[in-house]
Design a protein around this motif. Structure first.
Motif, PDB file in Angstrom:
ATOM      1  N   LEU A 333       3.215 -19.539  -6.531  1.00 47.83           N
ATOM      2  CA  LEU A 333       2.834 -19.428  -5.121  1.00 47.83           C
ATOM      3  C   LEU A 333       3.614 -20.413  -4.255  1.00 47.83           C
ATOM      4  N   ASN A 334       3.911 -21.591  -4.806  1.00 48.00           N
ATOM      5  CA  ASN A 334       4.591 -22.632  -4.038  1.00 48.00           C
ATOM      6  C   ASN A 334       6.115 -22.549  -4.120  1.00 48.00           C
ATOM      7  N   GLY A 335       6.638 -21.510  -4.761  1.00 50.29           N
ATOM      8  CA  GLY A 335       8.072 -21.275  -4.735  1.00 50.29           C
ATOM      9  C   GLY A 335       8.884 -22.035  -5.761  1.00 50.29           C
ATOM     10  N   HIS A 336       8.227 -22.598  -6.780  1.00 51.12           N
ATOM     11  CA  HIS A 336       8.968 -23.330  -7.811  1.00 51.12           C
ATOM     12  C   HIS A 336       9.537 -22.402  -8.880  1.00 51.12           C
ATOM     13  N   GLN A 337       9.127 -21.139  -8.873  1.00 53.82           N
ATOM     14  CA  GLN A 337       9.694 -20.140  -9.771  1.00 53.82           C
ATOM     15  C   GLN A 337       9.555 -18.781  -9.109  1.00 53.82           C
ATOM     16  N   GLU A 338      10.364 -17.832  -9.549  1.00 52.11           N
ATOM     17  CA  GLU A 338      10.469 -16.552  -8.853  1.00 52.11           C
ATOM     18  C   GLU A 338       9.544 -15.475  -9.386  1.00 52.11           C
ATOM     19  N   HIS A 339       8.701 -15.800 -10.326  1.00 50.72           N
ATOM     20  CA  HIS A 339       7.829 -14.787 -10.936  1.00 50.72           C
ATOM     21  C   HIS A 339       6.593 -15.464 -11.487  1.00 50.72           C
ATOM     22  N   PHE A 340       5.560 -14.658 -11.725  1.00 51.64           N
ATOM     23  CA  PHE A 340       4.370 -15.160 -12.400  1.00 51.64           C
ATOM     24  C   PHE A 340       4.298 -14.514 -13.776  1.00 51.64           C
ATOM     25  N   SER A 341       5.150 -15.022 -14.652  1.00 51.64           N
ATOM     26  CA  SER A 341       5.224 -14.552 -16.028  1.00 51.64           C
ATOM     27  C   SER A 341       5.228 -15.784 -16.926  1.00 51.64           C
ATOM     28  N   MET A 342       4.463 -15.753 -18.008  1.00 53.46           N
ATOM     29  CA  MET A 342       4.326 -16.919 -18.872  1.00 53.46           C
ATOM     30  C   MET A 342       4.690 -16.587 -20.311  1.00 53.46           C
ATOM     31  N   LEU A 343       4.962 -17.627 -21.080  1.00 49.59           N
ATOM     32  CA  LEU A 343       5.238 -17.441 -22.500  1.00 49.59           C
ATOM     33  C   LEU A 343       4.059 -16.720 -23.150  1.00 49.59           C
ATOM     34  N   GLY A 344       4.389 -15.701 -23.940  1.00 44.25           N
ATOM     35  CA  GLY A 344       3.341 -14.957 -24.638  1.00 44.25           C
ATOM     36  C   GLY A 344       2.451 -14.147 -23.719  1.00 44.25           C
ATOM     37  N   GLY A 345       2.843 -13.995 -22.455  1.00 47.38           N
ATOM     38  CA  GLY A 345       2.014 -13.237 -21.524  1.00 47.38           C
ATOM     39  C   GLY A 345       0.697 -13.912 -21.182  1.00 47.38           C
ATOM     40  N   MET A 346       0.661 -15.263 -21.213  1.00 47.72           N
ATOM     41  CA  MET A 346      -0.608 -15.960 -21.007  1.00 47.72           C
ATOM     42  C   MET A 346      -1.183 -15.777 -19.608  1.00 47.72           C
ATOM     43  N   GLN A 347      -0.392 -15.269 -18.661  1.00 44.70           N
ATOM     44  CA  GLN A 347      -0.963 -15.001 -17.332  1.00 44.70           C
ATOM     45  C   GLN A 347      -2.142 -14.043 -17.412  1.00 44.70           C
ATOM     46  N   SER A 348      -2.211 -13.247 -18.491  1.00 45.47           N
ATOM     47  CA  SER A 348      -3.315 -12.289 -18.642  1.00 45.47           C
ATOM     48  C   SER A 348      -4.596 -12.951 -19.136  1.00 45.47           C
ATOM     49  N   ALA A 349      -4.548 -14.257 -19.419  1.00 43.59           N
ATOM     50  CA  ALA A 349      -5.728 -14.940 -19.953  1.00 43.59           C
ATOM     51  C   ALA A 349      -6.808 -15.160 -18.898  1.00 43.59           C
ATOM     52  N   ARG A 350      -6.471 -15.025 -17.625  1.00 44.67           N
ATOM     53  CA  ARG A 350      -7.443 -15.170 -16.551  1.00 44.67           C
ATOM     54  C   ARG A 350      -7.503 -13.869 -15.754  1.00 44.67           C
ATOM     55  N   GLY A 351      -8.658 -13.613 -15.144  1.00 46.14           N
ATOM     56  CA  GLY A 351      -8.856 -12.394 -14.379  1.00 46.14           C
ATOM     57  C   GLY A 351      -8.519 -12.561 -12.911  1.00 46.14           C
ATOM     58  N   ILE A 352      -8.483 -11.448 -12.195  1.00 48.39           N
ATOM     59  CA  ILE A 352      -8.077 -11.453 -10.796  1.00 48.39           C
ATOM     60  C   ILE A 352      -9.029 -12.276  -9.931  1.00 48.39           C
ATOM     61  N   ALA A 353     -10.340 -12.244 -10.214  1.00 52.53           N
ATOM     62  CA  ALA A 353     -11.290 -13.030  -9.420  1.00 52.53           C
ATOM     63  C   ALA A 353     -11.025 -14.525  -9.588  1.00 52.53           C
ATOM     64  N   HIS A 354     -10.634 -14.942 -10.797  1.00 54.21           N
ATOM     65  CA  HIS A 354     -10.287 -16.345 -11.030  1.00 54.21           C
ATOM     66  C   HIS A 354      -9.096 -16.746 -10.167  1.00 54.21           C
ATOM     67  N   TYR A 355      -8.056 -15.928 -10.167  1.00 55.30           N
ATOM     68  CA  TYR A 355      -6.867 -16.269  -9.386  1.00 55.30           C
ATOM     69  C   TYR A 355      -7.178 -16.276  -7.888  1.00 55.30           C
ATOM     70  N   ALA A 356      -8.057 -15.388  -7.430  1.00 53.39           N
ATOM     71  CA  ALA A 356      -8.440 -15.399  -6.023  1.00 53.39           C
ATOM     72  C   ALA A 356      -9.167 -16.690  -5.677  1.00 53.39           C
ATOM     73  N   ASP A 357     -10.035 -17.157  -6.579  1.00 52.38           N
ATOM     74  CA  ASP A 357     -10.723 -18.434  -6.349  1.00 52.38           C
ATOM     75  C   ASP A 357      -9.738 -19.596  -6.331  1.00 52.38           C
ATOM     76  N   VAL A 358      -8.764 -19.566  -7.240  1.00 51.31           N
ATOM     77  CA  VAL A 358      -7.745 -20.622  -7.253  1.00 51.31           C
ATOM     78  C   VAL A 358      -6.987 -20.630  -5.929  1.00 51.31           C
ATOM     79  N   PHE A 359      -6.666 -19.447  -5.402  1.00 52.01           N
ATOM     80  CA  PHE A 359      -5.960 -19.364  -4.121  1.00 52.01           C
ATOM     81  C   PHE A 359      -6.785 -20.005  -3.012  1.00 52.01           C
ATOM     82  N   ARG A 360      -8.056 -19.645  -2.919  1.00 54.81           N
ATOM     83  CA  ARG A 360      -8.919 -20.196  -1.866  1.00 54.81           C
ATOM     84  C   ARG A 360      -9.012 -21.727  -1.981  1.00 54.81           C
ATOM     85  N   LEU A 361      -9.260 -22.200  -3.188  1.00 63.51           N
ATOM     86  CA  LEU A 361      -9.447 -23.644  -3.381  1.00 63.51           C
ATOM     87  C   LEU A 361      -8.145 -24.409  -3.174  1.00 63.51           C
ATOM     88  N   ALA A 362      -7.020 -23.796  -3.523  1.00 57.71           N
ATOM     89  CA  ALA A 362      -5.722 -24.443  -3.273  1.00 57.71           C
ATOM     90  C   ALA A 362      -5.497 -24.596  -1.776  1.00 57.71           C
TER      91      ALA A 362
END
Length: 388
Positions: A333-362
């Motif tokens: 989100l802060n532009g330090h990398q061009e994609h949201f992709s992680m080793l082993g696909g770990m981005q799938s370890a959290r759900g969309i509601a979690h990421y929305a909460d992280v966005f609000r709190l950030a």
């Protein structure tokens, strides 16, 4: 005109959210701290070369090194190849070796840059460990590699040792052997099973008081080789008990991503230094807060650091071992990398509601450094889930 975005909640409802955060201005020079502050840094995957992401994930070395420069510019030391780098959860020992080698070489190009490197036993499958000697050999290999490339070691907790050790004496034997051979002082790491369930009963007991006695005995027997210990049990009272009993000259590094603000500030008698994964995600705010504390401005320290705590608690919520996803999400989100992709696909370890909460709190914590970019990327991310 203020930025706004439609975000989902845990109950499935979608509502408009208007951003209120104010990004911090970057410092004019490298900030100075009166606490030792290690940021445990993440790695950036390379999705275009990731032909076998679960088996042999590929790294984007340029972006990974650029993020380390970002942390050094903000005054942090780096804790390299630790669990924030997905160690043993996507990054194997071969990948960690390359990361350590590259980071140590990169640090030599930056005046004042410093880092310490994780040395564990992850090249040894815990199920294949038959004896303490197997564990000792694995630790020796990794510490030797770090030292050969000019680095200092952070002695990571060992899944293999947790499996084969039968008593506190077994931990004393292994740690005594490795510390006795170390060239420089070493940072120990007490990592709780909320971060790694395979570490349950570490130091030979599930009872905290018994484990505390064991680790203190190990430190006291090897105090000339121990710089400090990173404590990651997410329990501030237990950390204070450890901190109060450490020998003179041995430091306590908080790894408590729930309670770091109060532990770093201290109680007027003692304070903790820091070795934190959340510093990867909130580096500008943490740097400003730590610089304010060094200038005895506790009011600014608190006003800047305290809003990051609810964000950190969300990122590190159970299952805690998946916190890396939130850290990398914010880097994207802060532009330090061009994609949201992680080793082993770990981005799938959290759900969309979690990421929305992280966005609000950030946003509330003022750590969305480029709000317009963050909104654009969040909208693109939400579109994958059918949210326009």
């Amino acid at each position: 005109m203020k930025n706004s975005i439609r975000l989902p909640a845990a109950d499935g409802r979608i509502s408009e959210y208007e951003l209120t955060g104010v990004p911090l201005q970057p410092p004019s020079g490298v900030p100075q701290f009166n606490r030792i502050a290690y940021a445990a840094a993440h790695v950036v995957s390379d999705p275009f070369k990731d032909t076998n992401p679960w088996g042999v994930p590929a790294l984007d070395w340029d972006a990974t090194m650029a993020f380390r420069h970002h942390l050094w510019r903000l005054g942090f030391k780096i804790a390299e190849a630790m669990d924030t780098s997905q160690r043993s959860m996507g990054l194997d020992w071969a990948g960690a070796q390359e990361l350590i080698r590259r980071s140590l070489a990169e640090a030599r190009t930056v005046p004042g840059a410093d880092l310490a490197c994780g040395a564990g036993t992850d090249q040894l499958d815990p199920a294949a460990a038959k004896s303490l000697d197997d564990v000792i050999s694995a630790y020796e290999e990794q510490v030797e590699f770090v030292e050969k490339h000019g680095g200092r070691a952070i002695m990571m907790a060992s899944r293999a040792l947790a499996r084969v050790a039968k008593s506190p004496d077994d931990y004393a034997k292994v740690y005594g052997r490795i510390l006795g051979q170390a060239r420089d002082k070493v940072v120990l790491h007490w990592l709780g099973d909320m971060f790694d369930p395979q570490l349950a009963g570490y130091w030979g007991s599930n009872d905290f008081d018994a484990a505390l006695d064991t680790v203190l005995d190990i430190i006291e027997a090897n105090a000339d080789k121990v710089e400090g210990i990173k404590f990651s049990l997410l329990d501030n009272a237990k950390e204070v008990r450890l901190r109060d009993r450490l020998p003179e000259g041995v430091l306590c590094f908080t790894g408590d991503d729930f309670n770091y603000a109060e532990l770093i500030e201290g109680d007027g008698r003692r304070h903790s230094h820091a070795l934190l994964g959340i510093f990867d995600a909130v580096a500008p705010s943490a740097a400003k807060a730590l610089a304010s504390l060094a200038n005895e401005d506790t009011s600014t320290f608190r006003s800047v650091i305290e809003p990051t705590v609810p964000l950190s608690r969300k990122i590190f919520e159970a299952p805690t071992q998946f916190y890396k996803a939130g850290v990398v999400f914010l880097a994207w989100l802060n532009g330090h990398q061009e994609h949201f992709s992680m080793l082993g696909g770990m981005q799938s370890a959290r759900g969309i509601a979690h990421y929305a909460d992280v966005f609000r709190l950030a946003d509330k914590a003022n750590v969305l450094d480029k709000p317009e970019l963050a909104v654009a990327r969040m909208k693109a991310f939400l579109s994958v889930y059918g949210i326009d």
